[in-house]
Write a protein that holds these residues in place. Sequence first.
Motif, mmCIF file in Angstrom:
data_model
loop_
_atom_site.group_PDB
_atom_site.id
_atom_site.type_symbol
_atom_site.label_atom_id
_atom_site.label_comp_id
_atom_site.label_asym_id
_atom_site.label_seq_id
_atom_site.Cartn_x
_atom_site.Cartn_y
_atom_site.Cartn_z
ATOM 1 N N PRO A 48 7.988 0.542 -117.690
ATOM 2 C CA PRO A 48 6.785 1.190 -118.220
ATOM 3 C C PRO A 48 5.508 0.836 -117.471
ATOM 4 O O PRO A 48 4.581 1.644 -117.397
ATOM 5 C CB PRO A 48 6.738 0.691 -119.669
ATOM 6 C CG PRO A 48 8.159 0.387 -120.017
ATOM 7 C CD PRO A 48 8.772 -0.127 -118.755
ATOM 8 N N ASP A 49 5.442 -0.384 -116.927
ATOM 9 C CA ASP A 49 4.233 -0.807 -116.228
ATOM 10 C C ASP A 49 4.358 -0.706 -114.711
ATOM 11 O O ASP A 49 3.627 -1.375 -113.967
ATOM 12 C CB ASP A 49 3.864 -2.237 -116.622
ATOM 13 C CG ASP A 49 4.980 -3.235 -116.294
ATOM 14 O OD1 ASP A 49 6.086 -2.791 -115.892
ATOM 15 O OD2 ASP A 49 4.755 -4.452 -116.435
ATOM 16 N N ASP A 50 5.265 0.131 -114.232
ATOM 17 C CA ASP A 50 5.450 0.290 -112.786
ATOM 18 C C ASP A 50 4.116 0.652 -112.136
ATOM 19 O O ASP A 50 3.502 1.662 -112.488
ATOM 20 C CB ASP A 50 6.481 1.390 -112.517
ATOM 21 C CG ASP A 50 6.935 1.425 -111.062
ATOM 22 O OD1 ASP A 50 6.068 1.485 -110.168
ATOM 23 O OD2 ASP A 50 8.152 1.415 -110.822
ATOM 24 N N PRO A 51 3.631 -0.158 -111.191
ATOM 25 C CA PRO A 51 2.309 0.084 -110.608
ATOM 26 C C PRO A 51 2.221 1.343 -109.758
ATOM 27 O O PRO A 51 1.120 1.798 -109.437
ATOM 28 C CB PRO A 51 2.071 -1.171 -109.756
ATOM 29 C CG PRO A 51 3.439 -1.682 -109.438
ATOM 30 C CD PRO A 51 4.272 -1.368 -110.639
ATOM 31 N N ARG A 52 3.371 1.915 -109.423
ATOM 32 C CA ARG A 52 3.358 3.141 -108.629
ATOM 33 C C ARG A 52 3.000 4.358 -109.466
ATOM 34 O O ARG A 52 2.763 5.446 -108.940
ATOM 35 C CB ARG A 52 4.721 3.363 -107.977
ATOM 36 C CG ARG A 52 5.119 2.305 -106.966
ATOM 37 C CD ARG A 52 6.578 2.458 -106.561
ATOM 38 N NE ARG A 52 7.472 2.201 -107.674
ATOM 39 C CZ ARG A 52 8.811 2.344 -107.612
ATOM 40 N NH1 ARG A 52 9.365 2.764 -106.477
ATOM 41 N NH2 ARG A 52 9.570 2.083 -108.663
ATOM 42 N N LEU A 53 2.941 4.157 -110.776
ATOM 43 C CA LEU A 53 2.720 5.267 -111.707
ATOM 44 C C LEU A 53 1.503 5.026 -112.576
ATOM 45 O O LEU A 53 1.112 3.883 -112.841
ATOM 46 C CB LEU A 53 3.944 5.449 -112.610
ATOM 47 C CG LEU A 53 5.267 5.798 -111.947
ATOM 48 C CD1 LEU A 53 6.385 5.787 -112.972
ATOM 49 C CD2 LEU A 53 5.183 7.147 -111.247
ATOM 50 N N LYS A 54 0.941 6.130 -113.054
ATOM 51 C CA LYS A 54 -0.041 6.092 -114.129
ATOM 52 C C LYS A 54 0.633 6.710 -115.344
ATOM 53 O O LYS A 54 0.880 7.920 -115.383
ATOM 54 C CB LYS A 54 -1.298 6.870 -113.752
ATOM 55 C CG LYS A 54 -2.376 6.821 -114.827
ATOM 56 C CD LYS A 54 -3.618 7.601 -114.425
ATOM 57 C CE LYS A 54 -4.673 7.545 -115.521
ATOM 58 N NZ LYS A 54 -5.879 8.339 -115.158
ATOM 59 N N ALA A 79 8.315 11.389 -112.435
ATOM 60 C CA ALA A 79 6.983 11.161 -111.880
ATOM 61 C C ALA A 79 7.066 10.473 -110.517
ATOM 62 O O ALA A 79 6.328 10.821 -109.588
ATOM 63 C CB ALA A 79 6.152 10.320 -112.851
ATOM 64 N N LEU A 80 7.965 9.517 -110.394
ATOM 65 C CA LEU A 80 8.143 8.833 -109.112
ATOM 66 C C LEU A 80 8.583 9.793 -108.016
ATOM 67 O O LEU A 80 8.308 9.578 -106.839
ATOM 68 C CB LEU A 80 9.180 7.712 -109.234
ATOM 69 C CG LEU A 80 8.690 6.324 -109.591
ATOM 70 C CD1 LEU A 80 9.845 5.330 -109.540
ATOM 71 C CD2 LEU A 80 7.568 5.867 -108.673
ATOM 72 N N ALA A 81 9.263 10.851 -108.415
ATOM 73 C CA ALA A 81 9.715 11.849 -107.447
ATOM 74 C C ALA A 81 8.596 12.795 -107.020
ATOM 75 O O ALA A 81 8.813 13.674 -106.182
ATOM 76 C CB ALA A 81 10.881 12.656 -108.027
ATOM 77 N N GLY A 82 7.395 12.618 -107.597
ATOM 78 C CA GLY A 82 6.247 13.381 -107.137
ATOM 79 C C GLY A 82 5.761 14.470 -108.065
ATOM 80 O O GLY A 82 5.126 15.432 -107.631
ATOM 81 N N PHE A 83 6.016 14.292 -109.361
ATOM 82 C CA PHE A 83 5.613 15.305 -110.342
ATOM 83 C C PHE A 83 4.776 14.653 -111.440
ATOM 84 O O PHE A 83 4.777 13.433 -111.594
ATOM 85 C CB PHE A 83 6.847 15.973 -110.958
ATOM 86 C CG PHE A 83 7.741 16.632 -109.957
ATOM 87 C CD1 PHE A 83 7.515 17.943 -109.557
ATOM 88 C CD2 PHE A 83 8.805 15.942 -109.382
ATOM 89 C CE1 PHE A 83 8.322 18.552 -108.619
ATOM 90 C CE2 PHE A 83 9.625 16.545 -108.438
ATOM 91 C CZ PHE A 83 9.381 17.852 -108.056
ATOM 92 N N ALA A 104 0.551 7.220 -109.207
ATOM 93 C CA ALA A 104 -0.782 6.617 -109.247
ATOM 94 C C ALA A 104 -1.624 7.007 -108.039
ATOM 95 O O ALA A 104 -2.853 7.034 -108.121
ATOM 96 C CB ALA A 104 -0.659 5.100 -109.332
ATOM 97 N N ASP A 105 -0.969 7.310 -106.922
ATOM 98 C CA ASP A 105 -1.706 7.599 -105.695
ATOM 99 C C ASP A 105 -1.768 9.087 -105.365
ATOM 100 O O ASP A 105 -2.026 9.459 -104.215
ATOM 101 C CB ASP A 105 -1.080 6.848 -104.516
ATOM 102 C CG ASP A 105 0.374 7.251 -104.269
ATOM 103 O OD1 ASP A 105 0.916 8.029 -105.082
ATOM 104 O OD2 ASP A 105 0.956 6.796 -103.268
ATOM 105 N N ALA A 106 -1.546 9.941 -106.348
ATOM 106 C CA ALA A 106 -1.544 11.393 -106.093
ATOM 107 C C ALA A 106 -2.910 11.843 -105.583
ATOM 108 O O ALA A 106 -3.943 11.499 -106.155
ATOM 109 C CB ALA A 106 -1.169 12.149 -107.356
ATOM 110 N N LYS A 107 -2.903 12.621 -104.519
ATOM 111 C CA LYS A 107 -4.148 13.108 -103.907
ATOM 112 C C LYS A 107 -4.376 14.596 -104.188
ATOM 113 O O LYS A 107 -5.400 15.150 -103.805
ATOM 114 C CB LYS A 107 -4.107 12.890 -102.392
ATOM 115 C CG LYS A 107 -3.963 11.438 -101.973
ATOM 116 C CD LYS A 107 -5.163 10.594 -102.392
ATOM 117 C CE LYS A 107 -5.150 9.224 -101.718
ATOM 118 N NZ LYS A 107 -3.998 8.394 -102.129
ATOM 119 N N LYS A 108 -3.403 15.237 -104.821
ATOM 120 C CA LYS A 108 -3.523 16.661 -105.107
ATOM 121 C C LYS A 108 -2.852 16.956 -106.443
ATOM 122 O O LYS A 108 -2.191 16.098 -107.034
ATOM 123 C CB LYS A 108 -2.864 17.482 -104.002
ATOM 124 C CG LYS A 108 -1.372 17.214 -103.854
ATOM 125 C CD LYS A 108 -0.760 18.067 -102.767
ATOM 126 C CE LYS A 108 0.747 17.825 -102.675
ATOM 127 N NZ LYS A 108 1.388 18.675 -101.637
#
Length: 295
Positions: free
Chosen positions: A63-69, A122-126, A92-96
């Motif tokens: 749940p607290d994975d820093p790669r995600l918001k 979400a980790l897969a980019g969604f 977390a680092d999405a630019k678009k």
Amino acid sequence: MDEIKKEDIKQEVFDLYDDYAHNRVDRREFMQQLSAYAVGGITVASLMSFLMPDYQGGIQTKPDDPRLKSEYVNYSSPKGGKTIKALLSRPADAKKKLGGIVVVHENRGLNPHIEDVARRAALAGFVAIAPDALTPLGGYPGNDDQGRELQSKRDRNEMLEDFIAAYDFLKNHKDCNGKVGVVGFCFGGWIANMMAVRIPDLAAAVPFYGGQPAAEDVPKIKAPLLLHYASLDTRVNEGWPAYETALKNNNKPYTAYMYENANHGFHNDTTPRYDKAAAELAWKRTIDFFTDKLK
């Protein structure tokens, strides 16, 4: 005694668990019937422990994975449960702006496994939203037995409205590009099929071993479908031939996969029905499909 292995368990035990997990037998009857398979040093208690989900041990994305918001949100569902709580997760680092995925739980509410699946998406980019259809009854109660009991008290068509409302919420979210698909498991597979029927601009639908819509509803489907079935799941598979015929007769875009020697629930890595090879292949196909349709 030695640790129970999946290979030591007869298929009838998994079929019995499927009946239990779908409220066709209650806990008492389940344990009574399970006793017939408690042989050779295997006890009913050890079988029960083996069959029940291990949510904490099965978490892939914390749940607290820093790669995600990731955060809980509430959205309006006027035709369903009025206000629904959901987990919303995105990189977390999405630019678009990103494609959106509605992740639909099984017949027991938003448990830790489905939250984990949403974070994987979400980790897969969604940007993924995982609603809890039990919100009007207090939310997922912390265990699946009570979750199934609570969910049985809700009308499934009202719950469908809750997930349609989640689609609307996500489609209009500031982080979403407006293209939204759905993935659902078991009950959620039926929801995914029905969202394809109900939502003309749904971008993609991926039902995992989900119940099928009526043949007369198939002409309403606009979204491309990716359907995952398990060869040992005879209960759900009974409806597939008629569904496939209707899809073909109406020239609907679909791809269907039957995973051999896999049980209903094979994607859920918290129970012994999990089939690692089938689950990983099905998930790769799912993410590839969403990447093609939502980006």
